[in-house]
Design an enzyme around this catalytic site. Structure first.
Site, short mmCIF file in Angstrom:
data_model
loop_
_atom_site.label_atom_id
_atom_site.label_comp_id
_atom_site.label_asym_id
_atom_site.label_seq_id
_atom_site.Cartn_x
_atom_site.Cartn_y
_atom_site.Cartn_z
N SER A 70 5.59 6.91 10.41
CA SER A 70 5.76 7.60 11.69
C SER A 70 5.87 6.61 12.85
CB SER A 70 4.58 8.54 11.93
OG SER A 70 3.40 7.79 11.96
N THR A 71 6.50 7.06 13.92
CA THR A 71 6.64 6.20 15.10
C THR A 71 5.28 5.89 15.71
OG1 THR A 71 8.89 6.91 15.51
CG2 THR A 71 7.69 6.08 17.41
N CYS A 123 13.43 10.64 6.80
CA CYS A 123 13.42 10.07 8.16
C CYS A 123 14.76 10.24 8.85
CB CYS A 123 13.01 8.60 8.11
SG CYS A 123 13.96 7.64 6.95
N LYS A 165 0.85 -1.20 0.00
CA LYS A 165 0.00 0.00 0.00
C LYS A 165 0.88 1.24 0.00
CE LYS A 165 -1.74 2.71 3.10
NZ LYS A 165 -1.70 4.02 2.43
N GLU A 190 10.22 15.10 15.74
CA GLU A 190 10.52 15.06 14.31
C GLU A 190 9.60 16.03 13.58
OE1 GLU A 190 9.37 11.44 12.18
OE2 GLU A 190 11.25 11.54 11.10
N GLU A 235 10.47 0.78 10.14
CA GLU A 235 11.47 1.82 9.87
C GLU A 235 10.75 3.14 10.15
OE1 GLU A 235 13.18 4.63 8.74
OE2 GLU A 235 12.99 4.11 6.63
P1 NDP Z 1 2.15 7.74 8.64
O1 NDP Z 1 2.97 6.92 9.54
O2 NDP Z 1 0.81 8.11 9.07
O3 NDP Z 1 2.01 7.02 7.21
C1 NDP Z 1 2.87 6.05 6.67
C2 NDP Z 1 2.06 5.03 5.89
O4 NDP Z 1 1.21 4.30 6.77
C3 NDP Z 1 1.11 5.62 4.85
O5 NDP Z 1 0.99 4.72 3.77
C4 NDP Z 1 -0.17 5.71 5.63
O6 NDP Z 1 -1.31 5.84 4.84
C5 NDP Z 1 -0.16 4.42 6.39
N1 NDP Z 1 -0.95 4.41 7.60
C6 NDP Z 1 -1.45 5.44 8.31
N2 NDP Z 1 -2.10 4.99 9.39
C7 NDP Z 1 -2.04 3.65 9.37
C8 NDP Z 1 -2.50 2.61 10.22
N3 NDP Z 1 -3.16 2.88 11.32
N4 NDP Z 1 -2.24 1.33 9.90
C9 NDP Z 1 -1.54 1.05 8.79
N5 NDP Z 1 -1.08 1.99 7.94
C10 NDP Z 1 -1.31 3.27 8.23
O7 NDP Z 1 2.92 9.02 8.27
P2 NDP Z 1 2.28 10.33 7.66
O8 NDP Z 1 2.30 10.17 6.23
O9 NDP Z 1 0.96 10.68 8.22
O10 NDP Z 1 3.28 11.39 8.20
C11 NDP Z 1 3.17 11.84 9.54
C12 NDP Z 1 4.52 12.03 10.15
O11 NDP Z 1 5.21 10.78 10.14
C13 NDP Z 1 5.45 12.93 9.38
O12 NDP Z 1 5.25 14.26 9.69
C14 NDP Z 1 6.78 12.42 9.82
O13 NDP Z 1 7.12 12.98 11.05
C15 NDP Z 1 6.57 10.96 9.97
N6 NDP Z 1 7.01 10.17 8.82
C16 NDP Z 1 8.14 9.47 8.92
C17 NDP Z 1 8.60 8.77 7.84
C18 NDP Z 1 9.83 7.99 7.90
O14 NDP Z 1 10.34 7.59 6.86
N7 NDP Z 1 10.37 7.71 9.04
C19 NDP Z 1 7.90 8.77 6.57
C20 NDP Z 1 6.67 9.49 6.58
C21 NDP Z 1 6.27 10.16 7.67
P3 NDP Z 1 -1.71 7.34 4.37
O15 NDP Z 1 -0.76 7.69 3.33
O16 NDP Z 1 -3.04 7.26 3.86
O17 NDP Z 1 -1.63 8.20 5.60
#
Ligand code: NDP
Length: 776
Positions: free
Chosen positions: A234-235, A289, A181, A386, A255
């Site tokens: 995200s964490t 990240c 996804k 972050e 990750e």
């Molecule tokens: P998320 O952790 O929400 O999203 C990452 C992925 O998980 C997306 O595909 C998201 O879908 C999906 N997702 C969201 N909620 C769930 C769930 N409950 N169960 C399974 N999958 C889920 O990150 P965001 O995109 O909302 O970003 C928010 C913050 O996260 C950022 O501001 C940043 O701080 C951090 N982040 C960190 C990353 C990293 O590489 N370490 C990468 C991205 C974000 P959808 O796209 O629809 O939200």
């Protein structure tokens, strides 16, 4: 000098989108499946709607998982070489389609075309090439393992296609099939890739893509048909996934986020370090990240360095990401832009000073200028959270030990960058900063052969390299937890009056025998149901003390492997001298062959003593004149929930590999025969084991396991037990995202093929990758 516009042509990418009617479904079993609901995918640089993307329902996820399951057998039947040919074909396709992929990525995400064209897509191709090689080698190089099955993968929006490659290539090389996804903001490149994979001849069902929001991700995580979840994001969502998968038997790698330090010493090449900062925090608009979002600069050069940095910031160009002469593009969406803004406003309210270069910010689209935040205290939100945007928090330090302290003052541990011309200093920093990736005099370097992943709340598991491949295989020692809990230990019959001896064995904490905090003890029965003694009833406070003592023994891991080996040989020798006594005790408490158990426990100690100075890292020759040291480091403080049976051998089989590689442990012994463990600490006491390296707490295994699982200073937890206790351990571990390994305690611990080997050492370590450039 003025720059003229140099836009990349986006016509072909737009044409592809319109050929699909600008509306996409899901890619399942090698074909498009219409979606019943859609949402918009927007170009963040212009706010135009690019396409309508399908929102996966639970039946779409079902169909994708079913297709992946059906494709699994034939995919594995192709053999390593067959799979390698497909991965190689995918790599070639990426190269052939590099231009359109770069443009799609830039349109959908807002990142500069310079980065998608010169970094992201090149790394995508490299990843598939590298893993084509692994497909042919996996059976030989990862012996005694098999593919996990169907993998559910969830990726974020910051490197859409690169994250797909990081997930899909190793999963397929290792013989699994995939349902992926993408992030809702950036699905287009994954959808293009899906179609491309079909054109390259990838068999239907091997790769399935379902798009949608977090709910679709949740459906995938919770689907009973998948065998592993691989997540980047995200964490907070990582933590939710840890809880959702607890007790399911699904493998998991996470990750997650970071707040990585970028450390500049006074003797660094300051101009190079300034360029490093630009890459560390303004690459991809800081939405990385492992972004170096905390600049730690030595006080004596701070003014000079910040002056040079501000000058450099003034030459950064913000604007149309399709323009090849642009340094920074748009932020992925309005929500993310607001988040960044609120962090910067919050920093000012907390007393920090914010400085932005006068870089022109385009009127249209979601942009945020490069931002420098000074007067930052370590406790400020801007120094701890972050931001995921182009915002750099600056702090100063005086000595290198202060630099280490500030660098490690974070709940994350993804990456760090160290700048110094003194190689001794730089490598010492590399060894002491707690992070999965350390870049010496460089930053944001990646390669498919080099593992990437974090410590602490930055997640666990690695992507890339052989360690990343292991994350997609099940080892022959990975037994699922037992179905049923063991029977409660027999209660002893009341001893006759006058036979009441006080034989209460104490707990063993910090190298000393101590009374349990509760003041209570529990009786231990022999096979004849007579009272054989009592052991302390450990509780939460005892666990706290034991964890503290274990942290106090960190010198064990930092000391030499040769020293650890000597102590472990001595331990084996001392166990041998008490063999008869322990064998008798085992027999009397369990009725089993105590002699055999002690004999095997001695050889197990000898086996891991032998490993102490041999379980070592490797070096990688990464492109661009970089040498990378991939070093297995101890996890830290580990909890060990020992099996119910084999009270000595079970304990030794978990303890020995954990301490051989430098961990300190808190052991919860068998509830059945805990007196064996308390006899064993007398062996520990006479064997020069550093105080605090092994701590033993007797009492209720399930209760003590829960205390260890929820303790935020426990870094790893192994649990030999049944389903219920394993579920609790995994669920409660989400607090600090400690690494867990739950497995069946009901195995023949005397059989080396089932209960000893490198797998234990691998699980007791995490790989730190230290990048060092060479050449002028
Ligand atoms: P998320 O952790 O929400 O999203 C990452 C992925 O998980 C997306 O595909 C998201 O879908 C999906 N997702 C969201 N909620 C769930 C769930 N409950 N169960 C399974 N999958 C889920 O990150 P965001 O995109 O909302 O970003 C928010 C913050 O996260 C950022 O501001 C940043 O701080 C951090 N982040 C960190 C990353 C990293 O590489 N370490 C990468 C991205 C974000 P959808 O796209 O629809 O939200």
């Amino acid at each position: 000098m003025e720059y003229g516009p140099a836009p990349e042509d986006a016509d072909r990418a737009r044409q592809w989108i319109s050929e699909q009617g600008a509306t996409f479904g899901h890619w399942i079993n090698g074909a498009w499946i219409d979606a019943s609901h859609h949402f918009e995918s927007v170009n963040p640089a212009t706010q135009e709607t690019l396409a309508m993307i399908g929102q996966a329902s639970s039946s779409d996820v079902d169909a994708a998982v079913a297709a992946a399951r059906q494709a699994l057998g034939p995919w594995q039947a192709l053999g390593g070489e067959g799979r390698a040919r497909h991965l190689y074909a995918l790599a070639r396709q990426v190269q052939k389609h590099a231009r359109i992929l770069s443009v799609i990525e830039t349109l959908d995400n807002g990142k500069p075309i310079r980065e998608t064209r010169d970094i992201d897509i090149l790394l995508v191709a490299r990843h598939f090439y590298h893993h084509a090689g692994w497909a042919t080698l996996v059976d030989e190089e990862l012996p005694n393992s098999e593919p996990l099955g169907v993998i559910g993968q969830i990726i974020p929006w910051n490197f859409p296609l690169l994250m797909l490659a990081w997930k899909v290539a190793p999963a397929l090389a290792a013989g699994n099939t995939v349902v992926l996804k993408p992030a809702e903001h950036t699905s287009l490149s994954a959808l293009y890739f899906a179609q491309m994979s079909h054109d390259a001849g990838l068999p239907p069902g091997v790769l399935n893509i379902v798009s949608g929001d977090g709910n679709a991700g949740r459906e995938l995580v919770e689907h009973s048909g998948i065998n592993k979840v691989a997540f980047t994001g995200s964490t907070s969502v990582g933590r939710e996934i840890r809880e959702a998968t607890a007790g399911s038997g699904k493998a998991l790698t996470l990750e997650l986020g970071g707040k990585s330090p970028f450390i500049v010493f006074a003797d660094a090449d300051l101009d190079s370090a300034v360029e490093g900062v630009v890459d560390a925090i303004w690459f991809n608009q800081g939405q990385v990240c492992c972004a170096g979002s905390r600049l730690l600069v030595q006080e004596s050069v701070a003014d000079d360095f910040l002056g040079r940095l501000k000058t450099r910031m003034q030459s950064l160009r913000l604007g149309d990401p399709l323009d090849k002469a642009i340094d920074m593009g748009a932020i992925v969406d309005r929500g993310q832009l607001e988040t960044i803004r609120s962090y910067v406003e919050g920093a000012a309210k907390e007393g920090a000073s914010c400085w932005q270069a006068g870089s022109g910010v385009p009127d249209q689209g979601w942009y945020f200028p490069p931002t420098l935040v000074t007067d930052v205290a370590p406790a400020h939100t801007i120094a701890t959270e972050e931001v995921f945007g182009p915002v750099l928090a600056v702090m100063t330090f005086r000595t290198h030990s202060e630099a280490i302290e500030i660098a490690n003052n974070t709940r994350y541990g993804l990456a760090a960058s160290v700048w110094s011309e003194n190689v001794n200093l730089a490598l010492e920093m590399a060894s002491k900063v707690k992070a999965g990736v350390i870049w010496v005099n460089c930053t944001n370097e990646f390669d498919a052969a080099v593992g990437f992943g974090g410590y602490r709340e930055s997640g666990f598991g690695r992507e890339g390299g052989i360690e990343g491949l292991w994350a997609y295989r099940r080892g022959s020692l990975d037994f699922q937890p037992d179905e049923n809990p063991p029977a409660d230990p027999a209660l002893p019959q009341r001893p006759a009056e006058g036979n009441l001896l006080d034989r209460t064995a104490k707990l063993y904490i910090g190298g000393r025998q101590v009374r349990p905090d509760s003041g209570y003890s529990r009786p231990v029965a022999g096979m004849d149901r007579s009272l054989k003694g009592e052991v302390g009833e450990g509780n939460r406070k005892d666990i706290r003390n034991a964890v503290e003592a274990a942290h106090g023994a960190a010198g064990w891991g930092r000391g030499s492997a040769h020293g650890r080996a000597q102590v472990m040989y001595f331990l084996a020798e001392n166990l041998e001298s008490r063999a008869d006594e322990l064998a008798k005790r085992i027999k009397e408490l369990t009725g089993t062959d105590g002699e055999q158990e002690v004999t095997v426990a001695i050889s197990r100690l000898l086996y891991y003593a032998g490993w102490c100075d041999k379980f070592e890292g490797v070096t990688h020759s990464a492109p661009g004149g970089r040498i990378v040291f991939a070093l297995p480091e101890p996890i830290g403080v580990m909890g060990l929930i020992c099996p119910h049976s084999h009270p000595l051998l079970g304990l030794v089989s978990l303890m020995a590999p954990a301490i051989a590689v430098g961990n300190a442990v808190v052991v919860i012994p068998s509830e059945n025969a805990p007196l064996v463990a308390t006899d064993f600490y007398q062996v520990l006491e006479t064997s020069d084991v550093l105080a605090g390296v092994v701590n033993i707490i007797t009492g209720s295994r399930p209760e003590l396991a829960k205390e260890l699982a929820r303790h935020d200073n426990v870094d790893g937890l192994w649990c030999a037990g049944h389903h219920e206790i394993a579920t609790e351990v995994e669920r409660l571990s989400s607090g600090n995202l400690k690494q867990t390994w739950v497995f069946s305690g009901e195995r023949d611990w005397c059989d080396a093929n089932l209960s000893q080997g490198r797998a234990f050492l691998r699980r007791a370590t995490q790989v730190k990758n230290i990048w060092v450039p060479y050449g002028e």
